[in-house]
Scaffold this motif. Structure first.
Motif, PDB file in Angstrom:
ATOM      1  N   GLU A  20     -19.533  59.229  45.719  1.00  0.00           N
ATOM      2  CA  GLU A  20     -20.897  59.204  45.221  1.00  0.00           C
ATOM      3  C   GLU A  20     -21.817  59.656  46.337  1.00  0.00           C
ATOM      4  OE1 GLU A  20     -22.235  55.661  43.319  1.00  0.00           O
ATOM      5  OE2 GLU A  20     -20.440  55.518  42.088  1.00  0.00           O
ATOM      6  N   LEU A  21     -22.778  60.478  45.964  1.00  0.00           N
ATOM      7  CA  LEU A  21     -23.742  60.989  46.933  1.00  0.00           C
ATOM      8  C   LEU A  21     -25.135  60.547  46.526  1.00  0.00           C
ATOM      9  CD1 LEU A  21     -22.395  64.655  47.193  1.00  0.00           C
ATOM     10  CD2 LEU A  21     -22.051  62.803  48.835  1.00  0.00           C
ATOM     11  N   PRO A  22     -25.998  60.343  47.510  1.00  0.00           N
ATOM     12  CA  PRO A  22     -27.381  59.999  47.167  1.00  0.00           C
ATOM     13  C   PRO A  22     -28.116  61.231  46.644  1.00  0.00           C
ATOM     14  CG  PRO A  22     -27.178  60.311  49.526  1.00  0.00           C
ATOM     15  CD  PRO A  22     -25.783  60.422  48.953  1.00  0.00           C
ATOM     16  N   MET A  23     -29.210  61.005  45.971  1.00  0.00           N
ATOM     17  CA  MET A  23     -30.029  62.109  45.476  1.00  0.00           C
ATOM     18  C   MET A  23     -30.865  62.623  46.651  1.00  0.00           C
ATOM     19  SD  MET A  23     -32.310  62.168  42.064  1.00  0.00           S
ATOM     20  CE  MET A  23     -33.170  63.640  41.571  1.00  0.00           C
ATOM     21  N   ASP A  24     -30.179  63.316  47.550  1.00  0.00           N
ATOM     22  CA  ASP A  24     -30.783  63.830  48.775  1.00  0.00           C
ATOM     23  C   ASP A  24     -30.185  65.205  49.043  1.00  0.00           C
ATOM     24  OD1 ASP A  24     -32.195  63.263  51.525  1.00  0.00           O
ATOM     25  OD2 ASP A  24     -30.173  63.990  52.005  1.00  0.00           O
ATOM     26  N   GLN A  25     -31.032  66.219  49.094  1.00  0.00           N
ATOM     27  CA  GLN A  25     -30.549  67.592  49.230  1.00  0.00           C
ATOM     28  C   GLN A  25     -29.703  67.780  50.479  1.00  0.00           C
ATOM     29  OE1 GLN A  25     -33.534  70.696  49.297  1.00  0.00           O
ATOM     30  NE2 GLN A  25     -32.042  72.213  48.668  1.00  0.00           N
ATOM     31  N   ASP A  26     -30.123  67.260  51.614  1.00  0.00           N
ATOM     32  CA  ASP A  26     -29.348  67.427  52.848  1.00  0.00           C
ATOM     33  C   ASP A  26     -27.967  66.788  52.738  1.00  0.00           C
ATOM     34  OD1 ASP A  26     -31.326  68.883  54.128  1.00  0.00           O
ATOM     35  OD2 ASP A  26     -32.237  67.120  55.052  1.00  0.00           O
ATOM     36  N   ALA A  27     -27.889  65.592  52.148  1.00  0.00           N
ATOM     37  CA  ALA A  27     -26.595  64.916  51.999  1.00  0.00           C
ATOM     38  C   ALA A  27     -25.654  65.727  51.120  1.00  0.00           C
ATOM     39  CB  ALA A  27     -26.793  63.516  51.415  1.00  0.00           C
ATOM     40  N   ILE A  28     -26.189  66.297  50.060  1.00  0.00           N
ATOM     41  CA  ILE A  28     -25.357  67.075  49.139  1.00  0.00           C
ATOM     42  C   ILE A  28     -24.901  68.369  49.793  1.00  0.00           C
ATOM     43  CG2 ILE A  28     -25.396  68.329  46.940  1.00  0.00           C
ATOM     44  CD1 ILE A  28     -27.391  66.004  46.056  1.00  0.00           C
ATOM     45  N   LEU A  29     -25.805  69.056  50.467  1.00  0.00           N
ATOM     46  CA  LEU A  29     -25.430  70.302  51.146  1.00  0.00           C
ATOM     47  C   LEU A  29     -24.433  70.045  52.267  1.00  0.00           C
ATOM     48  CD1 LEU A  29     -28.883  72.137  51.177  1.00  0.00           C
ATOM     49  CD2 LEU A  29     -26.934  72.570  49.665  1.00  0.00           C
ATOM     50  N   ASN A  30     -24.590  68.929  52.985  1.00  0.00           N
ATOM     51  CA  ASN A  30     -23.628  68.572  54.037  1.00  0.00           C
ATOM     52  C   ASN A  30     -22.253  68.272  53.447  1.00  0.00           C
ATOM     53  OD1 ASN A  30     -25.422  68.918  56.165  1.00  0.00           O
ATOM     54  ND2 ASN A  30     -26.106  66.788  56.103  1.00  0.00           N
ATOM     55  N   TRP A  31     -22.219  67.541  52.308  1.00  0.00           N
ATOM     56  CA  TRP A  31     -20.944  67.288  51.623  1.00  0.00           C
ATOM     57  C   TRP A  31     -20.279  68.605  51.241  1.00  0.00           C
ATOM     58  CZ3 TRP A  31     -20.310  68.817  46.455  1.00  0.00           C
ATOM     59  CH2 TRP A  31     -19.058  68.525  45.904  1.00  0.00           C
TER      60      TRP A  31
END
Length: 171
Positions: free
Chosen positions: A149-160
């Motif tokens: 699960e990822l937070p609704m955060d653009q940086d977190a998603i792009l890093n994943w």
């Protein structure tokens, strides 16, 4: 950070579609090939109290109307399962032409019951394409511990995505 090829974004805002569209634009601008679909809603009107629902595919931009008019007395779901199945089959054909990421706007009731985009997600995993699919228990059962699960955060998603992509290319 998990390197799972499956990720669900727990969204805390109503407009997940606009959020995901922004991520798709960033990745497309980097030259990546995205597959999947974004939901849009038309204007409310006609004989039903609900707005029309469409899925627009990434890359080809093809639009599928996934809602059906059920009349003014309707209180149930207006989702058109046949149209959703047609969209899913179209996206699966696109996946076979190559993809860096599959983005789907929902893991909902249909997927939790074994329909909707569920088979498409399985196909993406078989083709080694990362998937982003709010049925928490059904998602957990579907991903069988292989999802994160990822937070609704653009940086977190792009890093994943960057980490998954590096792992895919290193394998």
């Amino acid at each position: 950070m998990s390197l799972s090829p499956l990720a669900a974004i727990r969204f805390d805002q109503d407009d997940i579609d606009t959020f995901l569209d922004g991520i798709a634009k960033v990745l497309t601008a980097r030259g990546l090939k995205l597959r999947g679909a974004m939901q849009t809603r038309g204007a409310m009107g006609g004989e039903c109290h609900c707005a029309d629902m469409d899925l627009s595919t990434f890359g080809s931009g093809r639009t599928f109307r996934i809602s059906q008019p059920l009349g003014t007395g309707s209180r149930g779901c207006r989702l058109h399962p046949g149209a959703l199945a047609e969209c899913s089959a179209f996206i699966e054909q696109e996946l076979r032409q190559g993809a860096d990421l599959l983005i789907l706007n929902r893991f909902g009731r249909g997927e939790s019951e074994g329909r909707g985009f569920r088979d498409l997600m399985v196909q993406a995993i078989a083709l080694d394409v990362p998937v982003r699919p709010t049925y928490v228990q059904a998602w957990s059962a579907f991903s069988a511990g292989a999802g994160c699960e990822l937070p609704m955060d653009q940086d977190a998603i792009l890093n994943w995505f960057r980490a998954v992509q590096r792992a895919r290319h290193a394998a």
